[in-house]
Design an enzyme around this catalytic site. Structure first.
Site, PDB file in Angstrom:
ATOM      1  N   GLY A 110       6.870   1.442  12.095  1.00  0.00           N
ATOM      2  CA  GLY A 110       7.220   1.558  10.672  1.00  0.00           C
ATOM      3  C   GLY A 110       8.463   2.415  10.487  1.00  0.00           C
ATOM      4  N   GLY A 125      10.706   2.536   7.263  1.00  0.00           N
ATOM      5  CA  GLY A 125      10.073   2.845   5.973  1.00  0.00           C
ATOM      6  C   GLY A 125      10.521   4.188   5.406  1.00  0.00           C
ATOM      7  N   GLN A 126       9.900   4.567   4.289  1.00  0.00           N
ATOM      8  CA  GLN A 126      10.307   5.794   3.594  1.00  0.00           C
ATOM      9  C   GLN A 126      10.211   7.014   4.525  1.00  0.00           C
ATOM     10  OE1 GLN A 126       7.793   7.088   0.337  1.00  0.00           O
ATOM     11  NE2 GLN A 126       9.278   8.583  -0.380  1.00  0.00           N
ATOM     12  N   TYR A 156      -6.526   0.142   0.226  1.00  0.00           N
ATOM     13  CA  TYR A 156      -5.695   1.113   0.962  1.00  0.00           C
ATOM     14  C   TYR A 156      -6.537   2.340   1.327  1.00  0.00           C
ATOM     15  CZ  TYR A 156      -1.866   4.527   1.637  1.00  0.00           C
ATOM     16  OH  TYR A 156      -1.017   5.485   2.126  1.00  0.00           O
ATOM     17  N   LYS A 216      -7.821   3.800   4.904  1.00  0.00           N
ATOM     18  CA  LYS A 216      -7.517   5.162   5.367  1.00  0.00           C
ATOM     19  C   LYS A 216      -8.801   5.897   5.785  1.00  0.00           C
ATOM     20  CE  LYS A 216      -2.993   5.313   5.049  1.00  0.00           C
ATOM     21  NZ  LYS A 216      -2.194   5.198   6.288  1.00  0.00           N
TER      22      LYS A 216
HETATM   23  N1  LIG Z   1       5.109   7.514   1.348  1.00  0.00           N
HETATM   24  C1  LIG Z   1       4.043   8.133   0.890  1.00  0.00           C
HETATM   25  O1  LIG Z   1       4.071   8.701  -0.229  1.00  0.00           O
HETATM   26  C2  LIG Z   1       2.788   8.182   1.726  1.00  0.00           C
HETATM   27  C3  LIG Z   1       1.695   8.942   1.264  1.00  0.00           C
HETATM   28  C4  LIG Z   1       0.521   8.952   2.008  1.00  0.00           C
HETATM   29  C5  LIG Z   1       0.458   8.285   3.219  1.00  0.00           C
HETATM   30  N2  LIG Z   1       1.526   7.559   3.646  1.00  0.00           N
HETATM   31  C6  LIG Z   1       1.385   6.839   4.913  1.00  0.00           C
HETATM   32  O2  LIG Z   1       2.504   7.058   5.753  1.00  0.00           O
HETATM   33  C7  LIG Z   1       2.787   5.866   6.508  1.00  0.00           C
HETATM   34  C8  LIG Z   1       4.227   5.449   6.297  1.00  0.00           C
HETATM   35  O3  LIG Z   1       4.436   5.288   4.918  1.00  0.00           O
HETATM   36  P1  LIG Z   1       5.855   4.914   4.294  1.00  0.00           P
HETATM   37  O4  LIG Z   1       5.887   5.521   2.950  1.00  0.00           O
HETATM   38  O5  LIG Z   1       6.956   5.187   5.242  1.00  0.00           O
HETATM   39  O6  LIG Z   1       5.657   3.343   4.108  1.00  0.00           O
HETATM   40  P2  LIG Z   1       6.769   2.205   3.874  1.00  0.00           P
HETATM   41  O7  LIG Z   1       6.109   1.088   3.154  1.00  0.00           O
HETATM   42  O8  LIG Z   1       8.010   2.792   3.298  1.00  0.00           O
HETATM   43  O9  LIG Z   1       7.073   1.776   5.361  1.00  0.00           O
HETATM   44  C9  LIG Z   1       6.130   1.101   6.150  1.00  0.00           C
HETATM   45  C10 LIG Z   1       6.874   0.314   7.200  1.00  0.00           C
HETATM   46  O10 LIG Z   1       5.910  -0.439   7.925  1.00  0.00           O
HETATM   47  C11 LIG Z   1       6.500  -1.690   8.239  1.00  0.00           C
HETATM   48  N3  LIG Z   1       5.459  -2.692   8.476  1.00  0.00           N
HETATM   49  C12 LIG Z   1       4.666  -3.313   7.553  1.00  0.00           C
HETATM   50  N4  LIG Z   1       3.872  -4.212   8.165  1.00  0.00           N
HETATM   51  C13 LIG Z   1       4.156  -4.156   9.482  1.00  0.00           C
HETATM   52  C14 LIG Z   1       3.678  -4.858  10.619  1.00  0.00           C
HETATM   53  N5  LIG Z   1       2.719  -5.797  10.521  1.00  0.00           N
HETATM   54  N6  LIG Z   1       4.195  -4.550  11.831  1.00  0.00           N
HETATM   55  C15 LIG Z   1       5.149  -3.603  11.949  1.00  0.00           C
HETATM   56  N7  LIG Z   1       5.653  -2.926  10.907  1.00  0.00           N
HETATM   57  C16 LIG Z   1       5.165  -3.195   9.699  1.00  0.00           C
HETATM   58  C17 LIG Z   1       7.354  -2.031   7.043  1.00  0.00           C
HETATM   59  O11 LIG Z   1       8.393  -2.919   7.423  1.00  0.00           O
HETATM   60  C18 LIG Z   1       7.902  -0.664   6.621  1.00  0.00           C
HETATM   61  O12 LIG Z   1       9.171  -0.413   7.191  1.00  0.00           O
HETATM   62  C19 LIG Z   1       1.737   4.833   6.069  1.00  0.00           C
HETATM   63  O13 LIG Z   1       0.629   4.882   6.939  1.00  0.00           O
HETATM   64  C20 LIG Z   1       1.313   5.335   4.707  1.00  0.00           C
HETATM   65  O14 LIG Z   1       0.027   4.915   4.381  1.00  0.00           O
HETATM   66  C21 LIG Z   1       2.678   7.491   2.927  1.00  0.00           C
END
Ligand SMILES: NC(=O)c1ccc[n+]([C@@H]2O[C@H](COP(=O)([O-])OP(=O)(O)OC[C@H]3O[C@@H](n4cnc5c(N)ncnc54)[C@H](O)[C@@H]3O)[C@@H](O)[C@H]2O)c1
Length: 321
Positions: A9, A12-13, A143, A147
């Site tokens: 990932g 991602g963010q 979701y 988790k």
């Molecule tokens: N951003 C937040 O506020 C937040 C808060 C709590 C938990 N989280 C957790 O942190 C983690 C990362 O979050 P984020 O905000 O960077 O999410 P995001 O959605 O910005 O990024 C997730 C990434 O996963 C990739 N992805 C999706 N399906 C996929 C697959 N089948 N195979 C490979 N890659 C795949 C997407 O392309 C994306 O780049 C996640 O587990 C999320 O649940 C995030």
């Protein structure tokens, strides 16, 4: 020897900022950025990259073998709002993805795994303020269900196979690099872009909706810190509550308004309101503070100033900042 890391990932963010932070710490060559279908941001190509689907266990296994990986940060997932639109896919990616990573890790001798949980593990029956670590976990989103199940699976792999999995229940994360990926706290990032670009924002949550939030530099600190902590200090392998600040949409708008003259916000709650209403307004992270010394650096005023200054340099402001 620095760890050899695989980050799923990575585009991602969180990944977009965690990968550069890990590379700065351990060296570019030590961190392999795994992206899904898209090529990923230019910045990720400062070191090794791979393309893989996390439900494909063999692809993860190959990446671990090819690069001699001993540490995995497994970030790939579908987030809360997207998950409610696509519950089957959310379960598949979040659960099969996690199980694949854990199975590859235990079979390949990977030493340590980081997997983020979320405040979404809590449901409406948990106390809404200062939600304790051990509050009941009955979430009402797929979701959140993924988790809670993920936390239990991580703890099981620790007990059964001795796999050193570490996990944090991130609150909503605010960051200036990559856009958020479809969560319920996304408004807290969108509002900064709107303030600078248009001087106005329509928020998808009610103004009094308060949620736990954290600025990305603190989230990166917490993540690297728990991964570097001596195993004896890590008492929980399911997911530590983690907290930095808590504010309502209206309080954030007012804080931004101190810097952006004439900034106006209206409120048009959508389907995400129901999700926000089922989550804590603040969480008690005293276990993380006690066990491995967690302490955040950013509160609302400092985070707001830093976001506006970083984005202000990138965007063309239409309002005075
Ligand atoms: N951003 C937040 O506020 C937040 C808060 C709590 C938990 N989280 C957790 O942190 C983690 C990362 O979050 P984020 O905000 O960077 O999410 P995001 O959605 O910005 O990024 C997730 C990434 O996963 C990739 N992805 C999706 N399906 C996929 C697959 N089948 N195979 C490979 N890659 C795949 C997407 O392309 C994306 O780049 C996640 O587990 C999320 O649940 C995030």
């Amino acid at each position: 020897m620095p760890p050899k890391i695989l980050v799923t990932g990575a585009a991602g963010q969180i990944g977009a900022e965690l990968v550069p932070a890990l590379r700065l710490r351990y060296g570019n060559a030590q961190v392999v950025a795994a992206v899904h279908k898209a090529p990923g941001a230019e910045a990720l190509r400062a070191g090794p990259t791979v393309t893989l689907d996390v439900v494909d266990e063999e692809a993860i296994s190959k990446a671990v073998r090819d690069h001699g990986v001993d540490t995995i940060y497994h970030l790939a997932a579908l987030l809360s709002a997207v998950g409610e639109d696509k519950p089957d896919l959310a379960w598949e990616v979040n659960m099969k993805g996690l199980k694949s990573v854990l199975d590859v890790a235990r079979r390949s001798g990977v030493k340590r795994v980081f997997w983020p949980s979320s405040i979404a593990v809590f449901g409406p029956n948990a106390p809404r303020t200062m939600t304790p670590q051990n509050a009941s976990l009955i979430p009402t989103t797929i979701y959140g269900v993924s988790k809670v199940s993920g936390e239990l699976l991580c703890n099981y792999y620790f007990l059964k196979y001795g796999l050193d999995v570490r996990s944090l229940r991130y609150p909503g994360l605010i960051s200036s690099e990559a856009p958020p990926g479809g969560g319920t706290t996304d408004y807290a990032v969108e509002i900064f872009y709107a303030a600078l670009e248009k001087g106005a924002y329509t928020c998808f949550l009610r103004k009094e909706t308060a949620l736990p939030m954290m600025y990305m530099p603190d989230a990166l600190d917490a993540t690297i810190s728990i991964m570097e902590t001596d195993v004896a200090r890590v008492k929980l392998h399911g997911g530590y509550n983690l907290s930095a600040m808590s504010f309502s949409a209206e309080e954030l708008a007012a804080e931004i308004g101190k810097h952006v003259k004439g900034f106006s916000v209206s409120y048009a709650p959508d389907r995400r309101q129901k999700i926000a209403d089922s989550w804590p307004m603040s969480v008690d992270d005293s276990e993380a503070r006690k066990d491995w010394g967690w302490s955040p650096k950013y509160g609302l005023p400092r985070m707001t100033e830093d976001m506006l200054s970083r984005l202000g340099r990138r965007l063309k402001p239409q309002k005075d900042v």
